[in-house]
Design an enzyme around this catalytic site. Structure first.
Site, short mmCIF file in Angstrom:
data_model
loop_
_atom_site.label_atom_id
_atom_site.label_comp_id
_atom_site.label_asym_id
_atom_site.label_seq_id
_atom_site.Cartn_x
_atom_site.Cartn_y
_atom_site.Cartn_z
N ARG A 121 -10.23 4.64 -0.83
CA ARG A 121 -9.04 4.11 -2.45
C ARG A 121 -10.41 4.28 -3.59
O ARG A 121 -11.04 3.88 -3.64
CB ARG A 121 -9.45 2.84 -1.71
CG ARG A 121 -8.53 2.48 -1.14
CD ARG A 121 -7.37 1.22 -0.63
NE ARG A 121 -6.91 1.40 0.68
CZ ARG A 121 -5.14 1.12 1.02
NH1 ARG A 121 -5.16 1.54 0.39
NH2 ARG A 121 -5.15 1.54 2.44
N ASP A 122 -9.24 4.45 -4.46
CA ASP A 122 -10.19 4.66 -5.67
C ASP A 122 -10.63 2.85 -6.67
O ASP A 122 -9.80 2.16 -6.20
CB ASP A 122 -9.43 5.02 -7.37
CG ASP A 122 -9.23 5.59 -8.08
OD1 ASP A 122 -9.44 6.81 -9.26
OD2 ASP A 122 -10.73 4.51 -8.94
N HIS A 139 -10.81 16.32 -6.79
CA HIS A 139 -10.00 15.18 -6.01
C HIS A 139 -8.47 15.22 -6.64
O HIS A 139 -8.05 15.46 -7.63
CB HIS A 139 -10.58 13.91 -6.33
CG HIS A 139 -11.55 13.59 -7.64
ND1 HIS A 139 -12.13 14.25 -8.16
CD2 HIS A 139 -10.48 12.92 -9.00
CE1 HIS A 139 -11.87 14.29 -9.50
NE2 HIS A 139 -11.20 13.14 -10.02
P1 AMP Z 1 -10.79 11.47 -12.78
O1 AMP Z 1 -11.11 11.23 -14.02
O2 AMP Z 1 -9.97 12.57 -12.50
O3 AMP Z 1 -12.24 12.07 -12.70
O4 AMP Z 1 -11.00 10.69 -12.17
C1 AMP Z 1 -12.02 9.75 -11.12
C2 AMP Z 1 -11.96 8.49 -10.31
O5 AMP Z 1 -12.48 8.40 -9.98
C3 AMP Z 1 -11.41 7.68 -11.51
O6 AMP Z 1 -9.94 6.93 -10.81
C4 AMP Z 1 -12.51 6.59 -10.98
O7 AMP Z 1 -11.83 5.22 -10.98
C5 AMP Z 1 -13.14 7.28 -9.52
N1 AMP Z 1 -13.78 6.20 -9.23
C6 AMP Z 1 -15.33 6.56 -9.89
N2 AMP Z 1 -16.22 6.10 -8.55
C7 AMP Z 1 -15.95 5.95 -7.96
C8 AMP Z 1 -16.48 4.88 -6.83
N3 AMP Z 1 -17.80 5.30 -6.18
N4 AMP Z 1 -15.13 5.31 -5.78
C9 AMP Z 1 -14.06 5.35 -5.61
N5 AMP Z 1 -13.04 6.00 -7.14
C10 AMP Z 1 -14.41 5.53 -8.07
#
Ligand code: AMP
Length: 123
Positions: A34-35, A106
């Site tokens: 989960r995000d 991701h």
């Molecule tokens: P992006 O902008 O596509 O690189 O998105 C990165 C995503 O990773 C964001 O939606 C963040 O909320 C999420 N994120 C960052 N750190 C974590 C974490 N430790 N666990 C889960 N999600 C994360």
């Protein structure tokens, strides 16, 4: 294009077990969790376990087994999160224009509410 993978990124740390995650599904080659800052009632990230920066890197360098596993894991998340009936959106941000924050491939799987149109108008 030469890709540089930074193994200090946060998802690499999750894969090494150095920081916790809320796992939804784990397979031989992929992890879904989960995000931490969900943008919708369902917001799951699916990552390959291998060191790939972004989607085009993965498409170029991953094995057929990794690609099949990753694709099926995304589908399995849609099913296990109950998204098939009302629909969902999958997104993968890459690089500067895509505003990619974490440099490990991701796929965002989003659902559980109406998601609006795909993109905001350019600013
Ligand atoms: P992006 O902008 O596509 O690189 O998105 C990165 C995503 O990773 C964001 O939606 C963040 O909320 C999420 N994120 C960052 N750190 C974590 C974490 N430790 N666990 C889960 N999600 C994360």
């Amino acid at each position: 294009m030469a890709y540089h993978y930074d193994d200090q990124n946060i998802f690499a740390k999750i894969l090494r077990g150095e920081i916790p995650n809320d796992t939804v599904l784990e397979t031989e080659h992929s992890l879904a969790f989960r995000d931490i800052q969900p943008q919708a009632p369902v917001h799951v990230l699916v990552i390959p376990k291998g060191p790939y920066v972004c989607y085009d890197h993965f498409a170029q360098a991953a094995s057929d087994a990794e690609i099949a596993d990753f694709t099926r894991t995304i589908g399995a998340v849609c099913e296990s999160e109950g998204l098939q009936e009302n629909g969902y959106r999958i997104i993968s941000n890459a690089g500067e224009a895509g505003v990619q924050e974490v440099p490990h491939l991701h796929i965002h799987v989003l659902g559980g509410r109406g998601l609006g149109r795909m993109l905001e108008p350019a600013r």
